[in-house]
Design a protein around this motif. Structure first.
Motif, PDB file in Angstrom:
ATOM      1  N   SER A  32       0.879  -1.327  -0.094  1.00 10.91           N
ATOM      2  CA  SER A  32       0.153   0.016  -0.094  1.00 10.91           C
ATOM      3  C   SER A  32       0.990   1.439  -0.029  1.00 10.91           C
ATOM      4  O   SER A  32       1.875   1.337   0.651  1.00 10.91           O
ATOM      5  CB  SER A  32      -0.834  -0.004   1.154  1.00 10.91           C
ATOM      6  N   ALA A  87      -0.840   7.746  -7.310  1.00 14.02           N
ATOM      7  CA  ALA A  87      -2.048   7.459  -6.713  1.00 14.02           C
ATOM      8  C   ALA A  87      -1.730   6.406  -5.273  1.00 14.02           C
ATOM      9  O   ALA A  87      -0.564   5.787  -5.465  1.00 14.02           O
ATOM     10  CB  ALA A  87      -2.956   6.712  -7.649  1.00 14.02           C
ATOM     11  N   VAL A 121      -2.444   3.507  -3.312  1.00 15.16           N
ATOM     12  CA  VAL A 121      -2.961   1.852  -3.760  1.00 15.16           C
ATOM     13  C   VAL A 121      -3.161   1.637  -2.114  1.00 15.16           C
ATOM     14  O   VAL A 121      -2.432   1.706  -1.286  1.00 15.16           O
ATOM     15  CB  VAL A 121      -1.925   1.107  -4.450  1.00 15.16           C
ATOM     16  N   CYS A 158      -6.441   1.653  -4.772  1.00 23.77           N
ATOM     17  CA  CYS A 158      -6.850   2.616  -5.549  1.00 23.77           C
ATOM     18  C   CYS A 158      -7.839   2.687  -6.693  1.00 23.77           C
ATOM     19  O   CYS A 158      -7.588   1.568  -7.511  1.00 23.77           O
ATOM     20  CB  CYS A 158      -5.773   3.633  -6.023  1.00 23.77           C
ATOM     21  N   CYS A 159      -9.008   3.165  -6.861  1.00 22.90           N
ATOM     22  CA  CYS A 159      -9.839   3.115  -7.867  1.00 22.90           C
ATOM     23  C   CYS A 159      -9.150   4.262  -9.172  1.00 22.90           C
ATOM     24  O   CYS A 159      -9.101   5.392  -8.444  1.00 22.90           O
ATOM     25  CB  CYS A 159     -11.299   3.459  -7.623  1.00 22.90           C
ATOM     26  N   THR A 160      -9.003   4.004 -10.090  1.00 20.76           N
ATOM     27  CA  THR A 160      -8.472   4.846 -10.941  1.00 20.76           C
ATOM     28  C   THR A 160      -9.510   6.026 -11.072  1.00 20.76           C
ATOM     29  O   THR A 160      -8.988   7.306 -11.117  1.00 20.76           O
ATOM     30  CB  THR A 160      -8.247   4.237 -12.415  1.00 20.76           C
ATOM     31  N   SER A 184     -11.024   7.422  -8.829  1.00 25.49           N
ATOM     32  CA  SER A 184     -11.005   8.359  -7.800  1.00 25.49           C
ATOM     33  C   SER A 184     -10.008   9.403  -8.232  1.00 25.49           C
ATOM     34  O   SER A 184      -9.782  10.337  -7.150  1.00 25.49           O
ATOM     35  CB  SER A 184     -10.475   7.647  -6.251  1.00 25.49           C
ATOM     36  N   VAL A 185      -9.195   9.324  -9.287  1.00 29.80           N
ATOM     37  CA  VAL A 185      -8.254  10.195  -9.515  1.00 29.80           C
ATOM     38  C   VAL A 185      -8.693  11.247 -10.191  1.00 29.80           C
ATOM     39  O   VAL A 185      -9.448  11.268 -11.152  1.00 29.80           O
ATOM     40  CB  VAL A 185      -6.835   9.559 -10.130  1.00 29.80           C
ATOM     41  N   TYR A 243      -0.095   1.029 -13.215  1.00 28.46           N
ATOM     42  CA  TYR A 243       0.546   1.492 -12.010  1.00 28.46           C
ATOM     43  C   TYR A 243       1.803   0.992 -11.772  1.00 28.46           C
ATOM     44  O   TYR A 243       2.382  -0.207 -12.468  1.00 28.46           O
ATOM     45  CB  TYR A 243      -0.413   0.697 -10.804  1.00 28.46           C
ATOM     46  N   GLY A 286      -8.241  -0.434 -11.582  1.00 23.68           N
ATOM     47  CA  GLY A 286      -6.977  -0.226 -10.673  1.00 23.68           C
ATOM     48  C   GLY A 286      -6.890  -1.305  -9.676  1.00 23.68           C
ATOM     49  O   GLY A 286      -7.325  -2.346 -10.003  1.00 23.68           O
ATOM     50  N   THR A 307      -7.460  -2.358  -6.692  1.00 22.43           N
ATOM     51  CA  THR A 307      -8.440  -1.787  -6.085  1.00 22.43           C
ATOM     52  C   THR A 307      -8.402  -2.400  -4.603  1.00 22.43           C
ATOM     53  O   THR A 307      -9.348  -1.978  -3.486  1.00 22.43           O
ATOM     54  CB  THR A 307      -9.900  -2.229  -6.480  1.00 22.43           C
ATOM     55  N   PHE A 343     -14.022   6.899  -2.320  1.00 25.86           N
ATOM     56  CA  PHE A 343     -13.058   6.000  -2.900  1.00 25.86           C
ATOM     57  C   PHE A 343     -13.546   4.799  -3.836  1.00 25.86           C
ATOM     58  O   PHE A 343     -12.657   3.733  -4.091  1.00 25.86           O
ATOM     59  CB  PHE A 343     -12.623   5.023  -1.481  1.00 25.86           C
TER      60      PHE A 343
END
Ligand code: ADA
Length: 565
Positions: free
Chosen positions: A17, A31, A33, A35-37, A39-40, A52, A131, A133, A276
């Motif tokens: 993480s 980002a 991690v 992470c959902c892409t 959320s960026v 990633y 992502g 996730t 998230f």
């Protein structure tokens, strides 16, 4: 971390993480991690391949484990492909043997596009995020290492036993080793295993434990088991898993936990959160469980896919019962007959059960929510997949949330009850009958009347004297939209419909449980149903930020009263 507890005392473990470099949609950024892409900022509606990348420092045999990459993953170490995995909701591990000392580049390509390579992930009434996730970890192991430890409690002649299954692997050289298990401070030998070069050997035992501590929703007592692999008298590797001593049985119309009748007051929950996406951090998962308890709930349904193992750990610890579901929602005949449907469903079921069979909170397996259960062509698929679940885990009942009452069992059409046009023919396959219905929302038949019709139909079509669960009821409301006229989508209207539905369901003693649709609002794939207000499924009794709607208090009042009965 993937689990809430340490799963080894001997391995060097690195939580992966943290900040990774992310390239997606022409952007290059950082980002955190998991992470959902989406959320960026700037990538809120991203669909494509997210790349990633980060540096990992290690040497020797590196074991990478990913709890979930959505929806398909390719993993590269120093530019070399080391793993590929399909399916967002189950994890995978890969061993990179004998890597040199120093920094290595770990790259994960996560693809969330819909395409012909996925039969299960399609535009749907929930979001397929992209992502890394869920959590991922790196462990360093020796040549001899354990890859799996699974525990299933069972009662034999009135005495608790623990069925233990363990897999020993070789990272390169053949070896012979002894295996032992430590439970309640006592050691039990599992014998000697010989593992070929690069191979795997499985060992199993049934251990009597007359003093086992029972697990129950009221007292979720967990038993930890440590399994140790010893080579030439020295401990080479260990794994820790845990379980809870409880048996689930079906007796007539009841589901029993250690002989006690369950009355399920549950919630359907999507892994989704405004901040998230599906990558909820542990505190947000714990908050959802806190909310369920505050509402008087005792169960959650992982609609419509296996959930994050961390969330399931929290359920085991807090005693919230889990209906765990294999991935599939609302897939019609054409999708179910897609050449990849069976292989991908089998893989999802295998990975889900392999991962979660030890969990005491999981009391039932579900599959194929509202799929083509009325199709004669799809019947063999239902039969095979329910059979596969039973073969992998005979210790839990199997159910399927169905929704089309009407005709008889496959092959012998009966006149549908008034108002029903078609019918599901798969009920004989299940131990527990589960039905999704929305009286007062999608149609105006009063709930009690509708439910009575459905139960009669179920009795005649394979559900006689089986437990019956209302697996979904609900109504929509847009948070903050108030209307004393009781307009559709107002909080008042939702609360009123839920009061009618729940009052009818909870007063029907032949119904052994209800799962409300749904705990919180969730995002819907824009490609699927942009006509849903806000492109969200708004039937949450909280919105996506966990702000309670008016229905929260209604449900709380009725569930708390039902729990006291
Ligand atoms: C179905 C389905 C859910 C959701 C619900 C609804 O029963 O199982 O995923 O789509 O309907 O909101 O209409």
């Amino acid at each position: 971390m993937i689990r809430t507890f340490a799963t080894s005392t001997l391995r060097r473990t690195t939580d992966l993480s943290g900040l990774w470099r992310l390239k997606a949609g022409g952007r290059s950024t950082f980002a955190f991690v998991p992470c959902c892409t989406e959320s960026v900022p700037g990538l809120e509606s991203f669909r494509g391949v997210s790349v990633y990348e980060r540096t990992v420092r290690c040497a020797g045999n590196a074991l990478f484990s990913f709890a979930g990459v959505s929806r398909s993953a390719k993993v590269f170490l120093d530019g070399v492909l080391i793993a590929a995995h399909e399916g967002a909701y189950t994890g995978f591990s890969v061993l990179a043997p004998k890597i040199g000392e120093g920094g290595h580049t770990l790259r994960v390509e996560a693809d969330n596009r819909f395409g012909d390579d996925s039969a299960l992930s399609v535009p749907n009434d929930y979001m397929t995020y992209g992502g890394i996730t869920r959590a991922c970890v790196l462990e360093t192991v020796g040549n001899a290492f354990l890859s799996l430890l699974r525990l299933v409690p069972q009662k034999k002649d009135g005495v608790w036993h623990l069925s233990v299954r363990v897999q020993a692997h070789s990272a390169g050289e053949a070896y012979t080793a002894s295996l032992r298990c430590e439970i309640y401070g006592r050691a039990f030998s599992l014998g000697v295993v010989s593992v070929s070069a690069g191979g795997m050997t499985e060992a199993a035992a049934l251990i009597p434990l007359p003093d086992a501590l029972p697990w129950s929703p009221e007292r979720p007592e967990l038993t930890y088991v440590r399994c140790v692999l010893s080579v030439d008298g020295a401990d080479a590797d260990d794994l820790i898993e845990r379980t809870g001593f409880r048996e689930i049985t079906v007796c007539g119309r009841d589901i029993l936990l250690n002989g006690k009748r369950l009355r399920l007051l549950g919630f359907n929950r999507h892994e989704d959160h405004a901040l998230f996406g599906c990558a909820l951090p542990p505190a947000a998962m714990a908050e959802d469980l806190q909310i369920i308890r505050d509402l008087g709930g005792n169960a959650v349904r992982t609609s419509h896919y296996p959930n994050d193992p961390y969330f399931l750990d929290l359920c085991d610890e807090t005693g919230i019962l889990v209906w765990e579901e294999a991935h599939a929602r609302g897939l019609g005949e054409e999708r179910m007959l897609h050449p990849l449907f069976l292989p991908q469903s089998r893989a999802c079921i295998r990975e889900m059960i392999e991962r979660d069979v030890s969990r005491p909170a999981v009391f039932i397996w579900g599959l194929l929510n509202e799929c083509a259960a009325d199709s004669v062509e799809c019947f063999p698929i239902y039969r095979e997949l329910t059979g596969l679940i039973r073969a992998l885990d005979p210790s839990r009942p199997v159910t399927c949330a169905t929704c089309r009452p009407g005709s008889g069992a496959v092959g012998e059409k009966k006149d549908p009850p008034p108002g029903f046009s078609d019918g599901d023919g798969t009920l004989p396959l299940y131990d527990v009958i589960s039905f999704n219905c929305y009286p007062g929302w999608y149609h105006d038949t009063p709930c009690g009347e509708y439910l009575g019709g459905v139960r009669r139909w179920a009795e005649e079509n394979g559900g006689r004297d089986k437990p019956f669960i209302v697996s979904e009821i609900g109504a929509g409301a847009v948070y903050g939209y108030r209307s004393r006229k009781g307009d559709k989508w107002s909080e008042e209207r939702q609360a009123e419909i839920l009061r009618e539905q729940l009052t009818a369901v909870l007063s029907d003693r032949a119904v052994c449980g209800v799962f409300l649709w749904q705990l919180c609002d969730c995002r819907v794939s824009g490609e699927w149903f942009a006509a849903r207000p806000r492109t969200m499924n708004n039937k949450g009794i909280l919105d996506e930020y966990r702000r309670p709607k008016a229905a929260y208090d209604t449900v709380r009042e009725l569930f708390l009263a039902a729990g006291r009965e």
